[in-house]
Design a protein around this motif. Sequence first.
Motif, PDB file in Angstrom:
ATOM      1  N   LYS A   1      37.110  21.877  17.606  1.00 35.52           N
ATOM      2  CA  LYS A   1      36.795  23.293  17.374  1.00 35.52           C
ATOM      3  C   LYS A   1      38.065  24.086  17.076  1.00 35.52           C
ATOM      4  O   LYS A   1      38.044  25.033  16.285  1.00 35.52           O
TER       5      LYS A   1
ATOM      6  N   ILE B   1      37.109  27.500  15.027  1.00 36.50           N
ATOM      7  CA  ILE B   1      36.051  28.137  15.834  1.00 36.50           C
ATOM      8  C   ILE B   1      36.676  28.739  17.075  1.00 36.50           C
ATOM      9  O   ILE B   1      36.256  29.781  17.562  1.00 36.50           O
TER      10      ILE B   1
ATOM     11  N   GLN C   1      33.813  19.503   9.429  1.00 32.36           N
ATOM     12  CA  GLN C   1      33.414  18.931  10.705  1.00 32.36           C
ATOM     13  C   GLN C   1      31.924  18.580  10.747  1.00 32.36           C
ATOM     14  O   GLN C   1      31.084  19.340  10.288  1.00 32.36           O
TER      15      GLN C   1
ATOM     16  N   ARG D   1      23.714  19.667  14.949  1.00 31.80           N
ATOM     17  CA  ARG D   1      23.596  21.061  14.517  1.00 31.80           C
ATOM     18  C   ARG D   1      23.107  21.199  13.087  1.00 31.80           C
ATOM     19  O   ARG D   1      23.614  22.009  12.322  1.00 31.80           O
ATOM     20  N   ILE D   2      22.123  20.408  12.715  1.00 31.41           N
ATOM     21  CA  ILE D   2      21.530  20.626  11.397  1.00 31.41           C
ATOM     22  C   ILE D   2      20.664  21.879  11.470  1.00 31.41           C
ATOM     23  O   ILE D   2      20.329  22.340  12.552  1.00 31.41           O
ATOM     24  N   PHE D   3      20.305  22.427  10.316  1.00 28.36           N
ATOM     25  CA  PHE D   3      19.458  23.613  10.293  1.00 28.36           C
ATOM     26  C   PHE D   3      18.010  23.145  10.321  1.00 28.36           C
ATOM     27  O   PHE D   3      17.498  22.632   9.324  1.00 28.36           O
ATOM     28  N   THR D   4      17.358  23.314  11.473  1.00 24.81           N
ATOM     29  CA  THR D   4      16.039  22.698  11.646  1.00 24.81           C
ATOM     30  C   THR D   4      14.964  23.362  10.799  1.00 24.81           C
ATOM     31  O   THR D   4      13.949  22.751  10.510  1.00 24.81           O
ATOM     32  N   ARG D   5      15.189  24.639  10.416  1.00 24.79           N
ATOM     33  CA  ARG D   5      14.149  25.327   9.649  1.00 24.79           C
ATOM     34  C   ARG D   5      14.410  25.287   8.150  1.00 24.79           C
ATOM     35  O   ARG D   5      13.634  25.824   7.367  1.00 24.79           O
ATOM     36  N   LEU D   6      15.515  24.683   7.754  1.00 26.84           N
ATOM     37  CA  LEU D   6      15.772  24.486   6.331  1.00 26.84           C
ATOM     38  C   LEU D   6      15.352  23.064   5.972  1.00 26.84           C
ATOM     39  O   LEU D   6      15.388  22.169   6.824  1.00 26.84           O
TER      40      LEU D   6
ATOM     41  N   GLU E   1      17.908  21.559   1.378  1.00 25.15           N
ATOM     42  CA  GLU E   1      18.632  22.815   1.598  1.00 25.15           C
ATOM     43  C   GLU E   1      19.815  22.612   2.545  1.00 25.15           C
ATOM     44  O   GLU E   1      20.882  23.193   2.360  1.00 25.15           O
TER      45      GLU E   1
ATOM     46  N   MET F   1      23.608  23.417   1.716  1.00 22.81           N
ATOM     47  CA  MET F   1      24.473  24.259   2.553  1.00 22.81           C
ATOM     48  C   MET F   1      25.851  23.631   2.685  1.00 22.81           C
ATOM     49  O   MET F   1      26.864  24.329   2.743  1.00 22.81           O
TER      50      MET F   1
ATOM     51  N   ARG G   1      25.586  16.193   4.904  1.00 20.83           N
ATOM     52  CA  ARG G   1      25.865  17.609   4.678  1.00 20.83           C
ATOM     53  C   ARG G   1      27.377  17.858   4.624  1.00 20.83           C
ATOM     54  O   ARG G   1      27.875  18.581   3.768  1.00 20.83           O
TER      55      ARG G   1
END
Lengths: 353, 236
Positions: free
Chosen positions: B47, B52, B82, B88-93, B97, B101, B149
Amino acid sequence: MLRNLLKKYDTTDLVMYLIGAVLAALVIYGSYQTLSSGKYSGEVWLDFIIFGLAQGSIYALIALGYTLVYGILFMINFAHGEVFMSGTFTAYFLAIYLDSTGFWNQHPIISILLALVVAVAVSTTIAVVLERIAYRPLRGAPRLVPLITAIGASFFLQYTFRGLYGSGVKTYPDVDALKGSWNIFGIEILKTQAVVIVASVILMVALRFYVQKTKAGRAMRAVAEDKEAAALMGIDVDRVIVNTFALGGASAAAAGIMYALIFKQVNAFMGFIPGIKAFTAAVLGGIGNLPGAMLGGLFLGVVESLGPSLVLDGLGIPAPYQLKDAIAFLMLVLVLIFRPSGIMGENLSEKKA
Amino acid sequence: MALLELENVHSYYGNIHALKGISLTVEQGEIVTLIGANGAGKSTTLKTISGIIDPRKGSVRLEGEDLVAYRAHEVVSKGVIQVPEGRRIFTRLTVRENLEMGAFLRNDTQEIKKDLEWVFSLFPRLEERQNQVGGTLSGGEQQMLATGRALMARPRILLMDEPSMGLAPVLVDLIFDTIKDLNEQGMTILLVEQNALLALDVADRGYVLETGMITLAGDAKELAANPQVKEAYLGG
Ligand SMILES: Nc1ncnc2c1ncn2[C@@H]1O[C@H](COP(=O)(O)OP(=O)(O)OP(=O)(O)O)[C@@H](O)[C@H]1O
Ligand SMILES: [Mg+2]
């Protein structure tokens, strides 16, 4: 058997459902009485529905701002009603100026678009400034803190605008071209209402397209879901948040101009009631859910427009129109009690995680 | 000059002193692994590199350029990519998509298309599910997606945080084979793992992290043979 029932539902649940059942019975009884009395004709009902849709589209456009911001920051921007007011109120001065030169009615389309540009510029700026100075420093603070700040900002804006523009009610000039009605498929529709409904549908479709299909919209959805992961994709999270406030501000400004076309009157406190109604619409549709806010707004508009005559009149309540706002807020309370996730919403607590 | 170099990095969470002077280097083309127990500070190290977390002291340099002043999204634009812990994938995309990203900062549409084909060839499963939303994928598929990704960003260095976490052995093998293949094609990788055996097997060099400090460093084969490492991380 009763004991089993009591075990399954505690007393508050039972009381709640009792209240729900009583309300449902009243609604059905009132509607039945009104309809069987034949007091209103089919055409009148249609007028109510169309007016409800026009009013509802305005709620829907404001509701988008609540829902977009909530979707990204899990915060309710209670100053959003004032974002709506600030643009509409400022554009009024342009409108009367244009009217005084005669331009307003010579070129109504250009005039309305100019007023829209001014309203959007003002509302967007205020929304963005609000984010920058009132909310961003509080990101990461407990959720109550930005909420209180938002209420403070809301009063600040109301009284600032009252101080700047005066406390009286101002009236937008009439648009001659929008007087009267059109006959569309045999239905008489007031021109203002038709314009409002069509324009807001176009705006909502455009916004939906932006969020679902463009790269910026995709970034917005990514930030809504996981800010840290979004930053790891190279997304400037702060900028997306600013864009979100700006988008909400612009939709509110568009709603404001439509409001001015229908209701004409503006003042520094005009944002309060539509703001809360739009918030109700956003909650109805499941806050954070974009199509939900749109449908919630339209639904609320129609219920509010039909409710007084359909239900209250039948119950023998005098002056039912006075209770229009009460109906809207009753709906807010009912939804919060029975279905806090909204009609189309996911579970809030789940989403928060 | 090393591709990535950390020098005396100190990072904090409030008052918690999580990294107490970390120094490490990753050379172009290497796989370097960072191993250590729970809470040692492995994720904190990544991080900090990604921006971050800002270190309170020390420097993070990419080919000599200090990254500390950059924000997370700017570090990405430098090619430091990273794959975070827990995917931490985008579950709603949708899967597609999500992959798009990864290429967020790129504008070379044709090349992005090629890279998409390449990721699909590495993980055919992702191609089959490209229109499904990320949340419907299994854990292994999510790890493939998170990796794919990151690759869509064309990393100069890939930071991977516990890619084997929670995966069945077959899938762990698949992910590690991919890591080896990517490295053979020239990818530089900094790999954080709790599964020290696997990590030291694929890596060129390794660092052992304990409560925010590096306690051992060296050639991966030597570390794997080191009695201390064996006892602590390789089950004796
Ligand atoms: N957000 C946070 N706030 C406060 N302390 C944190 C936070 N994240 C990590 N820490 C602390 O910092 C230390 C290092 O944590 P880190 O996540 O880097 O460990 P790790 O080596 O990645 O462990 P694991 O193998 O469990 O992932 C731990 O003591 C942890 O409790
Ligand atoms: Mg970790």
